[in-house]
Motif scaffolding. Structure first.
Motif, PDB file in Angstrom:
ATOM      1  N   TYR B 326       0.826  -1.193   0.000  1.00  0.00           N
ATOM      2  CA  TYR B 326       0.000   0.000   0.000  1.00  0.00           C
ATOM      3  C   TYR B 326       0.874   1.262   0.000  1.00  0.00           C
ATOM      4  N   ARG B 327       1.928   1.203   0.820  1.00  0.00           N
ATOM      5  CA  ARG B 327       2.829   2.365   0.906  1.00  0.00           C
ATOM      6  C   ARG B 327       3.480   2.645  -0.439  1.00  0.00           C
ATOM      7  N   GLN B 328       3.862   1.531  -1.110  1.00  0.00           N
ATOM      8  CA  GLN B 328       4.530   1.695  -2.401  1.00  0.00           C
ATOM      9  C   GLN B 328       3.607   2.407  -3.392  1.00  0.00           C
ATOM     10  N   ARG B 329       2.331   1.957  -3.445  1.00  0.00           N
ATOM     11  CA  ARG B 329       1.368   2.593  -4.346  1.00  0.00           C
ATOM     12  C   ARG B 329       1.164   4.067  -3.962  1.00  0.00           C
ATOM     13  N   LYS B 330       1.103   4.305  -2.648  1.00  0.00           N
ATOM     14  CA  LYS B 330       0.854   5.668  -2.171  1.00  0.00           C
ATOM     15  C   LYS B 330       2.009   6.591  -2.619  1.00  0.00           C
ATOM     16  N   ASN B 331       3.233   6.099  -2.458  1.00  0.00           N
ATOM     17  CA  ASN B 331       4.392   6.905  -2.858  1.00  0.00           C
ATOM     18  C   ASN B 331       4.438   7.116  -4.371  1.00  0.00           C
ATOM     19  N   GLN B 332       4.074   6.037  -5.127  1.00  0.00           N
ATOM     20  CA  GLN B 332       4.063   6.164  -6.593  1.00  0.00           C
ATOM     21  C   GLN B 332       3.048   7.208  -7.027  1.00  0.00           C
ATOM     22  N   LEU B 333       1.886   7.174  -6.365  1.00  0.00           N
ATOM     23  CA  LEU B 333       0.823   8.127  -6.718  1.00  0.00           C
ATOM     24  C   LEU B 333       1.274   9.561  -6.467  1.00  0.00           C
ATOM     25  N   THR B 334       1.926   9.778  -5.313  1.00  0.00           N
ATOM     26  CA  THR B 334       2.402  11.127  -4.989  1.00  0.00           C
ATOM     27  C   THR B 334       3.357  11.604  -6.070  1.00  0.00           C
ATOM     28  N   GLU B 335       4.239  10.705  -6.508  1.00  0.00           N
ATOM     29  CA  GLU B 335       5.234  11.072  -7.517  1.00  0.00           C
ATOM     30  C   GLU B 335       4.563  11.389  -8.855  1.00  0.00           C
ATOM     31  N   ILE B 336       3.606  10.546  -9.238  1.00  0.00           N
ATOM     32  CA  ILE B 336       2.966  10.743 -10.545  1.00  0.00           C
ATOM     33  C   ILE B 336       2.088  11.996 -10.509  1.00  0.00           C
ATOM     34  N   LYS B 337       1.497  12.299  -9.367  1.00  0.00           N
ATOM     35  CA  LYS B 337       0.683  13.504  -9.240  1.00  0.00           C
ATOM     36  C   LYS B 337       1.571  14.744  -9.364  1.00  0.00           C
ATOM     37  N   ARG B 338       2.793  14.606  -8.783  1.00  0.00           N
ATOM     38  CA  ARG B 338       3.736  15.715  -8.888  1.00  0.00           C
ATOM     39  C   ARG B 338       4.085  15.974 -10.368  1.00  0.00           C
ATOM     40  N   LYS B 339       4.268  14.859 -11.104  1.00  0.00           N
ATOM     41  CA  LYS B 339       4.611  14.983 -12.532  1.00  0.00           C
ATOM     42  C   LYS B 339       3.469  15.633 -13.297  1.00  0.00           C
ATOM     43  N   GLU B 382      -2.442  19.755  -4.129  1.00  0.00           N
ATOM     44  CA  GLU B 382      -1.028  19.355  -4.023  1.00  0.00           C
ATOM     45  C   GLU B 382      -0.906  17.845  -4.160  1.00  0.00           C
ATOM     46  N   SER B 383       0.315  17.401  -4.508  1.00  0.00           N
ATOM     47  CA  SER B 383       0.481  15.991  -4.849  1.00  0.00           C
ATOM     48  C   SER B 383       0.262  15.047  -3.663  1.00  0.00           C
TER      49      SER B 383
END
Lengths: 65, 779
Positions: B326-339, B382-383
């Motif tokens: 779950y954490r991995q997906r959460k971090n990926q989402l934050t990164e992709i939202k930033r992009k 915000e992301s």
């Protein structure tokens, strides 16, 4: 409590850092120096951070604040 | 090192003063439940652990502990106190009402020495006997770690681990690796090889197109190239310039990022439940505490109970591991939202360029224009905040017609524009090569430093593993030896404490049960076996290092053991533990009487606690030198009580004596087997003593000890008469009771040697028991 006859941190550091020595002998010496004080007590996060920065600087790596 | 005296004052159940004076002997303290025995165990623990008592920590924090260790009726401004006098001096704890607890000693260094002891090697309580067996493997390791003498090395290993983490974070290694990876992909898009000469050749080839003379300084060449291309771009007509904007928009690839966002969002939702975010926040805060905390124990944020820090850390680590997907997906989402946020900002910038103005006003581009207006109104949070799906879908929907139209337009892109954009990107990328190379050099150095730290860590852990294996072997040998004394014929063998396979900091118990390896002793063994094993392990711990010379306190540890195994423990006290000072607390009357009989009075002191009445009266300690003495004290005022006391002494003593000399008694089924009267025992002693109980005469010949038989016979008759109510239902003459006391005391005295004073069962040679000097024997 301290080092036993069979355990010498300085020796362990020296033997484990052959490759590092080829790049920067200064860094290895700094690590060995730390084995006499900082590394054998309770290392707080700020001391650990400071030592990490010192080692990186000895390696020529720029560490931003 | 032995305890001479323990004094409590207004501590736990004690009032003004409760004193146990052992004079360095071992001690048995007997008392009913709630008579105050455990106050002595608490005092012992309080001193060793600098004011902590584990069984109270569940409900009281350090500060509140003071409220529960002080007697509730302690006079105003009077501190509660504990003083334990050792052969070497005394240590004191003073527990005032308001101020901090203070510890002192004379000599001053003694308190530090006592507080360096590990309580797990010195005190075992009834409800903790099998605790070690029931601990998880990693908690077994945590508990054993100080006993193994590894704390110093564990600390160094921990320091190296923390230093490595700091090197990784301070050097921003992960960021560098990510950036370097992107740079490499970008460079490889324009250069087939990263060889310096190949790069120079490629730059020369492109520079030639613009008549640039290529020197050795590639940066200079590229900057020159970019300048020429900029001039060319300015010369383009606005309609032509627009193609460069299309190319720039194409590079943004926002649709791809949105699609990736949608896939990850669905995956995340599948493994999400309503409390996950909350749990992660709590755990991430806990993780920070774990990194910064430097105490051995911590108050659990959930229940307030004091738990070992290693236990807390293990809990946090396990929880985070469970949530890792779950954490991995959460971090990926934050990164992709930033992009996506950056893409959107860049998109809006490009679309504002003047190249687009006229083009957007064309009727055929009305849909594109309206889509652009929609996009301009979309504000993304915000992301690290939650995004509404509807908003993302709006963005996606508005983008599609724009990009479609853009693709159409690019089909008519003049080749000169395409070449210019390609060459501009080529020069820009070439300018990044020196940075890319510098990064590689830094990354290599950082990795070598990290790999050295890894190797140092591994070597320290190997040393720790080696030392702990040796110590575990010693402890295991002690456990097996003690276990075999407690369970000589039981089918549990080869008990060992072993490092757990595949785990650095974990210890397991292995044993054979009926010849088969047992995976989980705590699941299979009965409560009695678990307690015996727990006791064996505790005594083995207590035998390690300097602790083997210290006193140990055992608080009601035989509760779940049967008569036979309690007997084995007495054997253990008389053999394995004969040279140790033991403080034995018990509420069990029959066990206490057995201890009174079987323990060597030259090495043991006995105390009895009277029932606890109220806080003002407190713990009442009475020495138990001889119960016949007590009977004589009672004789004057209460001859009936004195007679009953004698009878009780004989009832409890004779079965143990019979067991010690292996007196043959027919088995009676049921509880009656344990309820034989002293009459039955004396009858059997008398009938067997003619053949078996002998004393050496002056000529060194063995003679039947006839005066013992005569005395036992008289004792039997007197006790029988005493048991028969009609015979003493009226007035009881003190003289009659006095005779009973004297005869019974003598009757038991005959089991002792008149010369060396030891019991006839002191030594055994073949089937024959002897006193120490072999003057008397029981065949």
């Amino acid at each position: 409590m301290g080092e036993s006859e069979d355990f010498k941190l300085e020796t362990i550091i020296s033997e484990s850092s052959e490759k590092l020595k080829e790049i920067s002998e200064d860094t290895v010496n700094h690590l060995i120096e730390s084995s006499k004080n900082v590394l054998i007590g309770r290392l707080t996060p700020s001391r650990s951070r400071k030592l990490a920065r010192e080692l990186l600087e000895k390696l020529g790596i720029e560490v931003s604040e | 090192m032995k305890i001479q005296k323990m004094e409590l004052s207004w501590f736990r159940g004690a009032a003004d003063s409760a004193v146990i004076n052992s004079k360095s002997k071992s001690i048995v303290i007997y008392g009913d439940n709630s008579s105050g025995k455990s106050s002595f165990a608490d005092a012992f623990e309080f001193l060793i652990t600098k004011g902590k008592i584990k069984h109270l920590a569940h409900e009281y924090s350090d500060r509140d502990l003071r409220n529960c260790v002080r007697n509730t009726e302690v006079p105003l401004s009077t501190p509660s106190g504990i003083t334990i006098t050792f052969d070497e001096g005394h240590v004191t704890a003073s527990i005032p009402d308001e101020e901090r607890v203070s510890f002192s000693s004379d000599p001053p260094t003694l308190i530090n020495h006592i507080q360096s002891w590990n309580v797990n090697q010195h005190l075992l309580r009834q409800n903790e006997v099998s605790d070690f067996i029931e601990l998880s493997k990693s908690r077994k390791y945590s508990m054993l770690s100080p006993l193994l003498g590894l704390s110093y090395y564990e600390q160094i290993a921990k320091n190296i681990e923390s230093l490595k983490a700091q090197v990784e974070s301070q050097s921003k290694l992960n960021y560098l690796l990510g950036e370097n990876d992107s740079l490499q992909t970008e460079i490889k898009g324009y250069f087939k090889s990263l060889d310096e000469q190949d790069i120079k050749d490629e730059i020369r080839r492109v520079s030639k197109k613009y008549s640039i003379e290529a020197g050795d300084d590639i940066c200079e060449v590229c900057e020159h190239g970019l300048k020429i291309l900029e001039e060319k771009y300015v010369d383009f007509e606005p309609d032509i310039r627009r193609y460069t904007s299309f190319e720039n928009l194409k590079k943004i690839d926002m649709l791809k990022n949105i699609e990736e966002y949608q896939v990850i969002e669905i995956e995340k939702r599948e493994i999400e439940d309503s409390i996950l975010d909350h749990r992660i926040n709590v755990l991430e805060d806990s993780e920070k505490i774990v990194e910064l905390y430097d105490q051995d124990t911590i108050l659990c944020p959930a229940c307030g109970r004091e738990i070992s820090f290693d236990q807390f850390k293990e809990h946090v680590t396990n929880e985070l591991a469970q949530l890792s997907d779950y954490r991995q997906r959460k971090n990926q989402l934050t990164e992709i939202k930033r992009k996506i946020t950056m893409d959107l900002s860049r998109f809006n910038d490009i679309i504002q360029e003047e190249n687009f103005e006229k083009w957007l006003d064309l009727p055929e581009n009305a849909v594109v224009k309206s889509s652009i207006e929609k996009i301009e109104q979309i504000k993304l949070p915000e992301s690290d905040k939650i995004w509404e799906n509807q908003r993302v879908q709006q963005l996606q929907g508005a983008l599609k017609p724009i990009l479609k139209q853009m693709e159409e337009e690019l089909k008519t892109e003049p080749p000169r524009v395409k070449d210019l954009i390609h060459d501009r990107d080529f020069f820009q990328t070439a300018l990044k090569i020196p940075r890319y190379k510098e990064q590689i050099e830094s990354i290599t150095k950082i990795k070598v430093l990290i790999s050295s730290l890894d190797m140092i860590f591994d070597n320290i852990r190997n040393f720790i593993a080696e030392v702990s294996q040796n110590t575990l072997d010693n402890i295991s040998a002690d456990v097996r030896r003690i276990w075999e004394r407690l369970h000589p014929d039981d089918p549990i063998e080869e008990i060992s404490l072993v490092p757990s396979e595949g785990h650095e900091k974990a210890i397991d118990i292995s044993l054979k049960f009926f010849g088969k390896d047992l995976a989980s002793p705590r699941m299979t063994l009965s409560e009695g076996y678990r307690n015996s094993l727990g006791l064996s392990i505790f005594l083995a711990f207590a035998n390690q290092g300097d602790a083997k010379n210290h006193p140990i306190m055992l608080d009601d540890i035989v509760s779940s053991l049967d008569t036979n195994h309690r007997g084995m423990i007495v054997d253990l006290l008389n053999s394995e533990l004969a040279s140790r000072q033991i403080i034995l607390l018990t509420h069990d009357d029959s066990w206490y009487k057995r201890l009174l009989i079987r323990l060597d009075k030259t090495k043991w002191t006995f105390y009895k606690l009277l029932p606890w009445v109220d806080p003002q009266t407190g713990i009442r300690v009475t020495p138990t030198h001889s119960t016949f003495t007590e009977a004589r004290i009672l004789l004057k005022d209460n001859p009936r009580a004195a007679g009953n006391a004698v009878r009780a002494i004989m009832d409890s003593t004779l079965p143990s004596v019979a067991q010690n000399v292996e007196l043959g008694l027919p088995f009676i089924s049921g509880p009656k087997n344990d309820d034989r009267t002293n009459y039955v025992f004396f009858t059997n002693f008398i009938s067997e003593a003619n053949e078996r109980f002998q004393i050496k005469n002056e000529q060194e010949s063995w003679m039947t000890r006839t005066n013992a038989i005569e005395c036992w016979d008289e004792a039997k008759k007197l006790l029988h008469a005493w048991s028969n109510p009609p015979s003493h239902g009226g007035i009881i003459a003190p003289a009659e009771v006095n005779r009973l006391i004297e005869v019974c005391e003598s009757a038991l005295g005959y089991f002792k040697c008149p010369e060396c004073g030891t019991n006839v069962w002191r030594m055994k040679d073949g089937d024959i028991y002897f006193c120490r000097c072999s003057k008397i024997r029981w065949k």
